[in-house]
Write an enzyme that holds these catalytic residues in place. Structure first.
Site, PDB file in Angstrom:
ATOM      1  N   LYS A   1      -1.428   5.977   0.859  1.00 13.70           N
ATOM      2  CA  LYS A   1      -1.852   5.255   2.056  1.00 13.70           C
ATOM      3  C   LYS A   1      -1.630   6.055   3.333  1.00 13.70           C
ATOM      4  CE  LYS A   1       1.162   2.228   1.027  1.00 13.70           C
ATOM      5  NZ  LYS A   1       1.612   2.891  -0.229  1.00 13.70           N
ATOM      6  N   THR A   2      -0.413   6.580   3.470  1.00 15.75           N
ATOM      7  CA  THR A   2      -0.080   7.282   4.710  1.00 15.75           C
ATOM      8  C   THR A   2      -0.934   8.538   4.864  1.00 15.75           C
ATOM      9  OG1 THR A   2       2.182   6.461   4.539  1.00 15.75           O
ATOM     10  CG2 THR A   2       1.812   8.298   6.040  1.00 15.75           C
TER      11      THR A   2
ATOM     12  N   ASP B   1       2.714   3.142  10.482  1.00 14.37           N
ATOM     13  CA  ASP B   1       3.041   3.428   9.089  1.00 14.37           C
ATOM     14  C   ASP B   1       4.102   2.464   8.561  1.00 14.37           C
ATOM     15  OD1 ASP B   1       2.583   4.851   6.776  1.00 14.37           O
ATOM     16  OD2 ASP B   1       4.191   6.288   7.164  1.00 14.37           O
ATOM     17  N   ASP B   2       3.936   2.054   7.307  1.00 13.09           N
ATOM     18  CA  ASP B   2       4.938   1.207   6.638  1.00 13.09           C
ATOM     19  C   ASP B   2       5.255  -0.036   7.449  1.00 13.09           C
ATOM     20  OD1 ASP B   2       5.452   2.358   4.213  1.00 13.09           O
ATOM     21  OD2 ASP B   2       7.080   3.628   4.924  1.00 13.09           O
TER      22      ASP B   2
ATOM     23  N   LYS C   1      -4.157  -8.136  18.839  1.00  7.17           N
ATOM     24  CA  LYS C   1      -5.235  -8.975  19.370  1.00  7.17           C
ATOM     25  C   LYS C   1      -5.549  -8.682  20.835  1.00  7.17           C
ATOM     26  CE  LYS C   1      -5.556 -13.436  18.807  1.00  7.17           C
ATOM     27  NZ  LYS C   1      -5.144 -14.862  18.712  1.00  7.17           N
TER      28      LYS C   1
ATOM     29  N   LYS D   1       1.609  10.090  -5.302  1.00  4.63           N
ATOM     30  CA  LYS D   1       2.864  10.684  -4.837  1.00  4.63           C
ATOM     31  C   LYS D   1       3.845  10.876  -5.997  1.00  4.63           C
ATOM     32  CE  LYS D   1       6.230   9.479  -1.221  1.00  4.63           C
ATOM     33  NZ  LYS D   1       6.467   8.391  -0.216  1.00  4.63           N
TER      34      LYS D   1
HETATM   35  N1  LIG Z   1      -6.460  11.745  -2.613  1.00  4.96           N
HETATM   36  C1  LIG Z   1      -5.253  11.642  -2.046  1.00  4.96           C
HETATM   37  N2  LIG Z   1      -4.955  10.568  -1.334  1.00  4.96           N
HETATM   38  C2  LIG Z   1      -3.748  10.455  -0.767  1.00  4.96           C
HETATM   39  N3  LIG Z   1      -2.768  11.381  -0.884  1.00  4.96           N
HETATM   40  C3  LIG Z   1      -3.011  12.452  -1.603  1.00  4.96           C
HETATM   41  C4  LIG Z   1      -4.263  12.640  -2.202  1.00  4.96           C
HETATM   42  N4  LIG Z   1      -4.223  13.800  -2.851  1.00  4.96           N
HETATM   43  C5  LIG Z   1      -2.996  14.316  -2.646  1.00  4.96           C
HETATM   44  N5  LIG Z   1      -2.279  13.514  -1.894  1.00  4.96           N
HETATM   45  C6  LIG Z   1      -0.877  13.751  -1.520  1.00  4.96           C
HETATM   46  O1  LIG Z   1      -0.145  12.692  -2.101  1.00  4.96           O
HETATM   47  C7  LIG Z   1       0.892  12.278  -1.244  1.00  4.96           C
HETATM   48  C8  LIG Z   1       0.658  10.830  -0.933  1.00  4.96           C
HETATM   49  O2  LIG Z   1       1.784  10.335  -0.346  1.00  4.96           O
HETATM   50  P1  LIG Z   1       1.768   9.236   0.785  1.00  4.96           P
HETATM   51  O3  LIG Z   1       3.039   9.339   1.559  1.00  4.96           O
HETATM   52  O4  LIG Z   1       0.519   9.254   1.540  1.00  4.96           O
HETATM   53  O5  LIG Z   1       1.813   7.932  -0.106  1.00  4.96           O
HETATM   54  P2  LIG Z   1       2.078   6.469   0.414  1.00  4.96           P
HETATM   55  O6  LIG Z   1       1.182   5.522  -0.307  1.00  4.96           O
HETATM   56  O7  LIG Z   1       2.061   6.427   1.908  1.00  4.96           O
HETATM   57  O8  LIG Z   1       3.554   6.274  -0.106  1.00  4.96           O
HETATM   58  P3  LIG Z   1       4.632   5.178   0.343  1.00  4.96           P
HETATM   59  O9  LIG Z   1       4.205   3.895  -0.297  1.00  4.96           O
HETATM   60  O10 LIG Z   1       5.907   5.689  -0.223  1.00  4.96           O
HETATM   61  O11 LIG Z   1       4.615   5.136   1.837  1.00  4.96           O
HETATM   62  C9  LIG Z   1       0.821  13.162  -0.024  1.00  4.96           C
HETATM   63  O12 LIG Z   1       1.725  14.218  -0.173  1.00  4.96           O
HETATM   64  C10 LIG Z   1      -0.610  13.677  -0.047  1.00  4.96           C
HETATM   65  O13 LIG Z   1      -0.699  14.969   0.558  1.00  4.96           O
HETATM   66  N1  LIG Z   2     -19.836 -20.971  21.711  1.00  5.09           N
HETATM   67  C1  LIG Z   2     -18.811 -20.137  21.797  1.00  5.09           C
HETATM   68  N2  LIG Z   2     -17.566 -20.615  21.819  1.00  5.09           N
HETATM   69  C2  LIG Z   2     -16.539 -19.798  21.907  1.00  5.09           C
HETATM   70  N3  LIG Z   2     -16.619 -18.456  21.975  1.00  5.09           N
HETATM   71  C3  LIG Z   2     -17.824 -17.932  21.952  1.00  5.09           C
HETATM   72  C4  LIG Z   2     -18.953 -18.727  21.866  1.00  5.09           C
HETATM   73  N4  LIG Z   2     -20.008 -17.936  21.880  1.00  5.09           N
HETATM   74  C5  LIG Z   2     -19.563 -16.681  21.967  1.00  5.09           C
HETATM   75  N5  LIG Z   2     -18.248 -16.660  22.017  1.00  5.09           N
HETATM   76  C6  LIG Z   2     -17.427 -15.466  22.046  1.00  5.09           C
HETATM   77  O1  LIG Z   2     -16.655 -15.490  20.874  1.00  5.09           O
HETATM   78  C7  LIG Z   2     -15.361 -15.000  21.098  1.00  5.09           C
HETATM   79  C8  LIG Z   2     -14.412 -16.099  20.736  1.00  5.09           C
HETATM   80  O2  LIG Z   2     -13.135 -15.566  20.689  1.00  5.09           O
HETATM   81  P1  LIG Z   2     -11.844 -16.363  21.125  1.00  5.09           P
HETATM   82  O3  LIG Z   2     -10.791 -15.359  21.468  1.00  5.09           O
HETATM   83  O4  LIG Z   2     -12.149 -17.396  22.108  1.00  5.09           O
HETATM   84  O5  LIG Z   2     -11.481 -17.060  19.731  1.00  5.09           O
HETATM   85  P2  LIG Z   2     -10.142 -17.778  19.387  1.00  5.09           P
HETATM   86  O6  LIG Z   2     -10.445 -18.987  18.590  1.00  5.09           O
HETATM   87  O7  LIG Z   2      -9.323 -17.938  20.619  1.00  5.09           O
HETATM   88  O8  LIG Z   2      -9.482 -16.688  18.458  1.00  5.09           O
HETATM   89  P3  LIG Z   2      -7.962 -16.566  18.014  1.00  5.09           P
HETATM   90  O9  LIG Z   2      -7.740 -17.620  16.983  1.00  5.09           O
HETATM   91  O10 LIG Z   2      -7.886 -15.196  17.436  1.00  5.09           O
HETATM   92  O11 LIG Z   2      -7.140 -16.727  19.245  1.00  5.09           O
HETATM   93  C9  LIG Z   2     -15.287 -14.634  22.555  1.00  5.09           C
HETATM   94  O12 LIG Z   2     -15.549 -13.266  22.688  1.00  5.09           O
HETATM   95  C10 LIG Z   2     -16.433 -15.433  23.180  1.00  5.09           C
HETATM   96  O13 LIG Z   2     -16.970 -14.753  24.332  1.00  5.09           O
HETATM   97 MG   LIG Z   3       3.477   5.811   3.247  1.00  7.66          MG
HETATM   98 MG   LIG Z   4      -7.408 -17.347  21.064  1.00 10.11          MG
END
Ligand SMILES: Nc1ncnc2c1ncn2[C@@H]1O[C@H](COP(=O)(O)OP(=O)(O)OP(=O)(O)O)[C@@H](O)[C@H]1O
Ligand SMILES: Nc1ncnc2c1ncn2[C@@H]1O[C@H](COP(=O)(O)OP(=O)(O)OP(=O)(O)O)[C@@H](O)[C@H]1O
Ligand SMILES: [Mg+2]
Ligand SMILES: [Mg+2]
Ligand SMILES: Nc1ncnc2c1ncn2[C@@H]1O[C@H](COP(=O)(O)OP(=O)(O)OP(=O)(O)O)[C@@H](O)[C@H]1O
Ligand SMILES: Nc1ncnc2c1ncn2[C@@H]1O[C@H](COP(=O)(O)OP(=O)(O)OP(=O)(O)O)[C@@H](O)[C@H]1O
Ligand SMILES: Nc1ncnc2c1ncn2[C@@H]1O[C@H](COP(=O)(O)OP(=O)(O)OP(=O)(O)O)[C@@H](O)[C@H]1O
Ligand SMILES: Nc1ncnc2c1ncn2[C@@H]1O[C@H](COP(=O)(O)OP(=O)(O)OP(=O)(O)O)[C@@H](O)[C@H]1O
Ligand SMILES: [Mg+2]
Ligand SMILES: [Mg+2]
Ligand SMILES: [Mg+2]
Ligand SMILES: [Mg+2]
Lengths: 264, 264, 264, 264, 264, 264
Positions: free
Chosen positions: C70-71, C124-125, C152, C234
Site C-alpha cells: 500500500k505505502t 500513511d498507516d 471534507k 513485503k
Molecule cells: N508491485 C508492488 N507493489 C507494491 N510494493 C512493491 C511492489 N513490488 C515491489 N514492492 C516493494 O514491496 C514493498 C512493499 O512494502 P510496503 O511498505 O509498501 O507495504 P505496505 O502494504 O505499506 O506494508 P504495511 O502494511 O506494513 O504498511 C516495498 O519495499 C516495495 O518497494
Molecule cells: N438541491 C440541492 N440541494 C443541496 N445541495 C445541492 C443541490 N443541488 C446541488 N447541490 C450541491 O450539492 C452539494 C451538497 O453538498 P453538501 O455539503 O450540502 O451536502 P451535505 O449533506 O452537507 O454533506 P455532508 O453529509 O458530507 O456534510 C453542494 O455542493 C451543493 O452546491
Molecule cells: Mg505501509
Molecule cells: Mg454537510
C-alpha cells in the site's frame, strides 16, 4: 434604519456570509419538487421568528444521509433570511480546540447573536461538533450539554434567534435527548429516482449532447438501478466530474453509478 | 421590619426574580383543575417552611415530560412565597464551567440562603446541572454528590429553606439514590385532553373567531387524536404560534397537532 | 512559470519526496496486471484534481492486508503527480507526540497545502496515526475527528488537493464513519498465485540459474500451496532475502513459503 | 486531672459536640425497646475501648434505611462517651473538596485522635464520603482505601479509639471488602408497627387531644397499613409536621401515611 | 577499522553488555538439542542483517512460558553478534517512569542505534514494557504504538538493525496486532522430559554422587511426573537450590518437583 | 564485624523493627502444630537466601483470610532473620500518596536494600498497596507493574534479598499474573477446631477458672459449632476481649462465637 443596523452588527461581530456561500458552490439544483418545499419550509421559519410575539427562539434540525445536501440547504435558508446577524458554527474552524475552547467558541456566537434584533446561527455537522464516534459511542459531553442548554436559552427581551443545525446522526441525537431541545426537524432525502439524476446531469452538462445523456439514462434505467438507488447529491456530483475526465464518459458514468449504488 | 430585612437580603445576595419572571413569559394558563391543585400544593409547602418548628428544610421535586410546564410552575411558586431570598440555579448560567466551579456556584447559593431567615432556591433542569447524558449514563458525580449533601444539610438555627427542583429524568434521579434526599415530589402532567387544548387556544386567541376555534377542535376530535394525545404546554404553544403564521391557521393547526402527537 | 512556482513551494514548506522515495526502495515490480491498473487509477485521480472545476478536493483510501504494498503504491502515485506540494504524514515522525501535537502537525500540513495551487498529501498507516488498538477498540478520538473534518474541508478558491491514505483496517474506519469522508477507495491485494511469485523471484534474482528457479517453483506448485496462498509482497521479499543467506536457497525458500502460508 | 486533659484536647483540636448535638434536634424518642438496646450496645463498646488491654481500637458500623435514625443514634452514643476527643467526619463539610483533600481531611482527624488518650470519631454517611453512586458503581477509590487502612491502623501505645460509622449501603461496603475493616455492626431498623407510630405522635403532640390521636391510629389500623409499614423516623417526623399545617390534621396524617407506605 | 568504530559507538552511546551478561548468570545449559537449534537460528538472523541488501531491519520475537529461559537466550544471541551497538531495553530501568518518558526512552535507543552501522536491541518482557495487565486488559497504548511504529521504521541508508524481543504473552501481542510488526518469531519451550532435568541437575551438581542423582531421577520417573511435566528452567534452578539447603536433598527435590508440576 | 555492619545499615536506612514488633502485640500463640511448621518454613527461606550462590533473590507470599495472622507471622519471620536491613512496606504509611509517590516509595526501599549484604522486606496487605477494589476490579496498575518488576529484579552482585508479602486476595494476584513473580507461597489458615480455640482462650486467661473455661468449651462443642467454624485469630481475640467486659463472660463468649461463625 435597517441597513445601518445591519452594518453595525456586521462591524461588531463579523458575518459568515462568505463561508456560507462557499457551502453552496455547486448551487441548489431543483432536481425534485421536494427541493422547493424545503426552501419554503425554511422561509416559513424565518417569518415565524420575525413576527410571533411568543416564540423569539426557533430551532430546526436538518438531518439526512452523508452528502444529501444538508449544509447547502441550511446555508441557503440562512442567507435568504437577510437577518443582520448570520453566523456559521462549523467543526472546520475548531480543529485542535479543547472541549473547553469549543464550548466557549459556541457560547460566544450565541452571546453575540443576543445583541442583534434578528439572528440566524447555522450549526453544521452537529455530530462532529460533538466529536462523536460510533466506536464506544464517545463524544464531548460538555459540548453536548452546552448546545442543549443554549438551544433552550431564551434570547433577551426584543431579540430573536433562528438556529439551523445539520446532522447525519439523527438517531444519536435522539439517544442523547438532544432532539427535545429543537423546536422542529426537516428530513433531507437522497436522490432516489432517475428523473432527478437526469436533471442534475443535464444541469451540469456532463455529456456532449442531449442524445448522449438520453443514452446514458436509458442504459441506467435498463440496469434496474432505480429500484435500489439512493445517492447523495454530493456524491452524484463527484461521480459526474469523474466521468467527465474519462475518454468514454457514458460508459464510465453508467458503471460508476452502478458501483456507487451497489457499494451499500 | 420585614421590608427592611428583605431589602437587606436583596442588597447582599441579589435576587433572581427577574430571571424567574422570564420563565413564565406566557403566563400560567389554568387549562385544567390540576393547575390550581399544583399551585395550592406549592403554597402549602411554603407555609410549612414558614411555621413548623421541626422542619426548617423542605424540598420538592417537580418532574414531568419535556415542556410540561415544570419550570414555569416552580418559578411561580417561588415568586408567590415572597421570601426575602429567592434564587434560581440554572444550567444556563453555568455553560463552560468546570465541575469544580459548578459545585462551588451551587454551594455558594445554599451558603447565601443560610443568611436569610426565609429562603427559596429553584434548581432548574437537575439533569442538565448534572451534565447527565443517557449514552453511557454519564454525569458529573461531584455535582450530584454536592446536591445530595446540600439537600440534606440543615440550615443553621433560625433559618429556613425551601428547595424547588425540576427534572424530566425522575427515573435517573431514582437510580442515583437522589430521590431519598427530597422531602416530597410533584408530577407535572402533559396536556392530555381536548378541553385543555381548547382552553389554551382560546386564551392565546389563535383563531379569528370562536367559530373557527370550534371548527378546529371538532376536526381534532373527529381525528381521534384525544386517545393518544400527550403534549407539553410548551410545545402546544409553539404549534399555535406556527399556525398563526400560516394563511390557513385551522388546517395548519390540525395537521401539526396530528404530526406532533404521531411523532412519539 | 511552473518550475519557479514549484521551487517556491518547496522552499516554503519543504517536500517529502525523499521520504516517499524511501518507501519504494525495492521498486514496484509488475508481477500482475493489477499493478498497472492501480497505477492508472492513481493517474486518473491526479488528472481529475488538476482539471475538474467542481471537485477541487479528491481523496482516495488504499486498503489491504499488512505488507500488501500500500505505502509503496501511494508514494509512487504521489511522486508521479509532479504536483508542487507533496507531503507525507507518517506515524514514524509522530512517536511521542501528544494527541494535541498530532492534530496540530496534521492540520499544519493541510494548511500548508492550501497555499500551493496543486497538492498531494499521503497519510500513511491511518490506524497508527489514530493510535488504534483492537483491544478495547481504543484510539485517539481527537486525531480521528481532525482527519474526518480535514478530509471534507474544501481548499480555498483556486487551490486543489489530492489526499492518498493507506490502512490495513478498512473495517475499523467503517465503524468510525470515516469512510464517508473519502471520495474513493482502492483495494491492494496480496500476492495470490505462483505466476506472481515467480515474477518477483525472477526480478530479484534469488537463484543462481533459471533452472533453479523453475525447480523451486515446480516444487511449490506440487505442494499445493497456490490454493491457500495469500502473502504480502513485503513478506515475500523478506522470505526471499532470508533464503538468499542459506546454503540451500531452494530448500529454504520452499519450506519458508510453506511455513508463511500455513501460519495463517 | 480529667477535666484539665479534656480542656487541653478541646483547645488543641476543637470538638464536634455542637455539630453532633444538632444531629439530634428532635431528640431520641424511645418508641420501641430496640432503641434502649442500641444505646446500651453503644455504651458497652465505649467501656471495651476504655478498659481492654488488647483492643485499643474498636469500630462499629450503624447501617439501615434512609432516615432510620442512624446519625442521631451514633451522635448520641458518641456524646455519652464523654471521651476528651469527639469528632464528626461528615460529607457536609467536604462539598467541593478534591479526593486528595478529602483523604487528607479524614486522615488528619485520625492523626489528631492519636494524641488524646480516649477518642471517638463519628463518620457519617460513609457512602457519601466515598462519593458513591449506584450508576456505574462509581466512587472515590482513594477515599475508600484511606478509610480501609485507617480503620485497621492501631493507635500508638496508650491511645484508644472508638469509630462509629453510618451508612445506608451495607451491601456496597460489603462488595468493597470494607466490612472486614470493622470490628462490629449494628442494624438500625425502620419504624414497623403502629405502637411505635403512636408513641412518636404522642410525644410530638400532633393532635389536639388524646381522642383525636386514638381516632387517627384506629383509622390507620383499619386501613391495614401495619402489614407493609416501614418508615424511617425522620420521614415520620416530616409527615407529622406536614399534617400539623393542615386544617384537618387527622385526615391529612392518615392519607399521607398511606401514601408514604405505598410509595415503595 | 572495526575495533575503532566499535569503541567509538561504545563511547557515544554506552553498551548493555554487562546487563546482558547478568541475564545469563547461570549460563546456558545445553539440556536438549533445541537449545542449539535456537542459538543457530539466532546466528542466522545476525548474518541476514549483516549481509542482505534489501532487509536492513530484521526483528524476532522470543515467546514462551514464564521462566522458560527467553531472556537468557536473547541476551546470548545479542552478545554473540558482536555488533558495535548492543542495547537492552528492560522494564527494570523504567520503574516509576511516565508513559511519555518510557516512549522517549525507547525511541532514544532506536535513534541511537541508527548511528551505528550494525546494531542489536533487546526488548525484554514486552508485556511489562507495555504495563499490560490481564484484568481489564489495560496497557499503555502510547508505548505500544511507539513500539509498533519503531519496529517498522527503516533505519537510514547504510544502517542495519536487529531487534530481539521477549514475552510470555504471545496471545496478547496478537490481539494488539503487534505481531504483524515482527519479521519472525521463535518459541522457547519449557523443560518437558526427565532427560533434560537430569542434564541440568548434573550440570549444577545438586547431589553428592552420581548414585544419588540416579536414585532421585528414578524416583521421579516412577512417580509418573514426566507425562504432565512442564517447568521453566528458571523455576527448575530455584527448586534445585532450595533442595540443596535441605538435610535430605533427594527427598526434598523429588517432593518439590512433584509440587511444582502439580501446582498447574 | 557483623554488628558494626548492622549498625551502619541501620544508621543509613533506618529499620522497621519497632513497627514490625507492633504487628505482633498479642504474640504468636502456638495453638496448633501448623504454627510451628510455618515458622520453620520461614527459617528455611532465610537460610536459602543466606547460603545459595545461585538464588540471591527469594520471595514468599503469605495468603489467607482476613485476620488469619498473616502480618504477625511475616513480621516474626522477618525479625528472626536478624538480617541487617529489615523494612516494612505498609499501606498505613502511604495514605494520601499519589500512585507516583507510592511507586517511588516502594522502589526506594528496594534500592536501599541493595546496599546491605542481607535484607528482608515485608510488603503488608499487597491488595491495599495496589489500591485494589473488587467493584470494577480497579487498582493502581503502575504500583502493580512496579512490584512485578521489582520482585524479579536481581540484586547487584554480592547482595541478597528476601521478600515476604501478605494478602487476602490470592485470586486477584493470580488474575494479575503477579504470582509468577513470587518464588514461593504459604497459606495461613483460620482457626478451625475447638482445641485451638481452647488454647487461645487459656493463654489469654479469659475466664476466672479452668472450670469456667471447660464449661464454655463444652457448651460450644455441644452447639455443633466446630463443623462450620472458621475464624481468624484476630477476630477470635476481639471476641474474647469483648466477652471479658461482660458480667457473664461465659454466656457472652458462647453466643458471640456462634454469631461470628454464623455471620458467614
Ligand atoms: N508491485 C508492488 N507493489 C507494491 N510494493 C512493491 C511492489 N513490488 C515491489 N514492492 C516493494 O514491496 C514493498 C512493499 O512494502 P510496503 O511498505 O509498501 O507495504 P505496505 O502494504 O505499506 O506494508 P504495511 O502494511 O506494513 O504498511 C516495498 O519495499 C516495495 O518497494
Ligand atoms: N438541491 C440541492 N440541494 C443541496 N445541495 C445541492 C443541490 N443541488 C446541488 N447541490 C450541491 O450539492 C452539494 C451538497 O453538498 P453538501 O455539503 O450540502 O451536502 P451535505 O449533506 O452537507 O454533506 P455532508 O453529509 O458530507 O456534510 C453542494 O455542493 C451543493 O452546491
Ligand atoms: Mg505501509
Ligand atoms: Mg454537510
Ligand atoms: N398551566 C401552565 N403551566 C405551566 N406553564 C404554562 C402554563 N400555561 C402556560 N404556560 C407557559 O408554558 C411554558 C411552559 O414552559 P416551561 O419552560 O415551564 O416548560 P418545562 O416543563 O420547564 O420545559 P423543559 O422540559 O423544556 O424544561 C411557559 O412559557 C409558560 O409561561
Ligand atoms: N429513636 C430515635 N432514633 C433516632 N432518631 C430519632 C429517634 N427519635 C427521634 N429521632 C429523630 O429522628 C431524626 C433521625 O434522623 P437521622 O438524621 O438520625 O436519620 P438517618 O438515618 O441518619 O437519616 P439519613 O439516612 O438521611 O442519613 C432526628 O431528627 C432525631 O432527632
Ligand atoms: N538452556 C538455557 N536456556 C535459557 N536459560 C538457561 C539455560 N540454561 C540455564 N539457563 C539459566 O536459566 C535462567 C533462565 O532465566 P530467564 O530469566 O532467561 O528466563 P525467562 O524466560 O526470561 O523468565 P521470565 O519469564 O521470568 O522473564 C537463567 O539464569 C539462565 O542462566
Ligand atoms: N499463632 C498466631 N499467628 C498469628 N497471629 C497470632 C497468633 N497468635 C496470636 N496472634 C495475634 O493475632 C493477631 C493477628 O493479627 P494479624 O494482623 O497478624 O492478622 P492478619 O491476617 O494480618 O489480618 P488482616 O487480614 O486484617 O491484615 C496479632 O495480634 C497477633 O499478635
Ligand atoms: Mg424547564
Ligand atoms: Mg444520617
Ligand atoms: Mg525474562
Ligand atoms: Mg495483615
Amino acid at each position: 434604519d435597517f441597513l445601518g443596523a445591519l452594518e453595525e452588527v456586521h462591524a461588531a461581530f463579523g458575518s459568515s456570509e462568505e463561508e456560507l456561500a462557499s457551502c453552496v458552490t455547486n448551487g441548489i439544483i431543483r432536481y425534485s419538487p421536494q427541493i422547493d418545499q424545503m426552501l419554503l419550509e425554511g422561509k416559513l421559519r424565518v417569518e415565524q421568528v420575525k413576527k410571533s410575539e411568543r416564540t423569539p427562539l426557533v430551532s430546526m434540525l436538518l438531518h439526512g444521509r452523508a452528502g444529501a445536501g444538508k449544509t447547502a440547504l441550511a446555508a441557503t435558508i440562512a442567507m435568504q433570511s437577510e437577518f443582520p446577524f448570520i453566523k456559521l458554527i462549523s467543526p472546520e474552524t475548531m480543529v485542535g480546540m479543547s472541549e473547553f475552547q469549543k464550548v466557549n467558541a459556541i457560547a460566544r456566537v450565541f452571546q453575540d447573536s443576543y445583541r442583534s434584533p434578528l439572528s440566524v446561527i447555522v450549526m453544521d455537522d452537529l455530530e462532529r461538533l460533538l466529536d462523536y464516534t460510533p466506536i464506544g459511542a464517545r463524544f464531548s459531553n460538555s459540548v453536548m450539554q452546552a448546545i442543549a442548554v443554549l438551544l433552550k436559552k431564551q434570547p433577551p427581551k426584543g431579540r430573536r434567534l433562528l438556529v439551523l443545525a445539520t446532522t447525519t446522526r439523527h438517531n444519536v441525537l435522539a439517544e442523547m435527548d438532544l432532539l427535545d431541545s429543537f423546536s422542529s426537524e426537516m428530513y433531507v432525502e437522497n436522490v432516489r429516482d432517475l428523473t432527478a439524476v437526469n436533471a442534475v446531469v443535464k444541469e451540469l452538462e456532463l455529456f456532449q449532447s442531449d442524445n448522449d445523456r438520453r443514452t446514458a439514462m436509458a442504459t441506467l434505467a435498463k440496469s434496474g438501478i432505480e429500484e435500489k438507488m439512493s445517492i447523495g447529491v454530493k456524491r452524484l456530483l463527484m461521480t459526474i466530474e469523474k466521468a467527465r475526465q474519462d475518454s468514454d464518459p457514458i460508459g464510465r458514468f453508467v458503471s460508476d453509478m452502478n458501483a456507487e449504488v451497489n457499494a451499500f
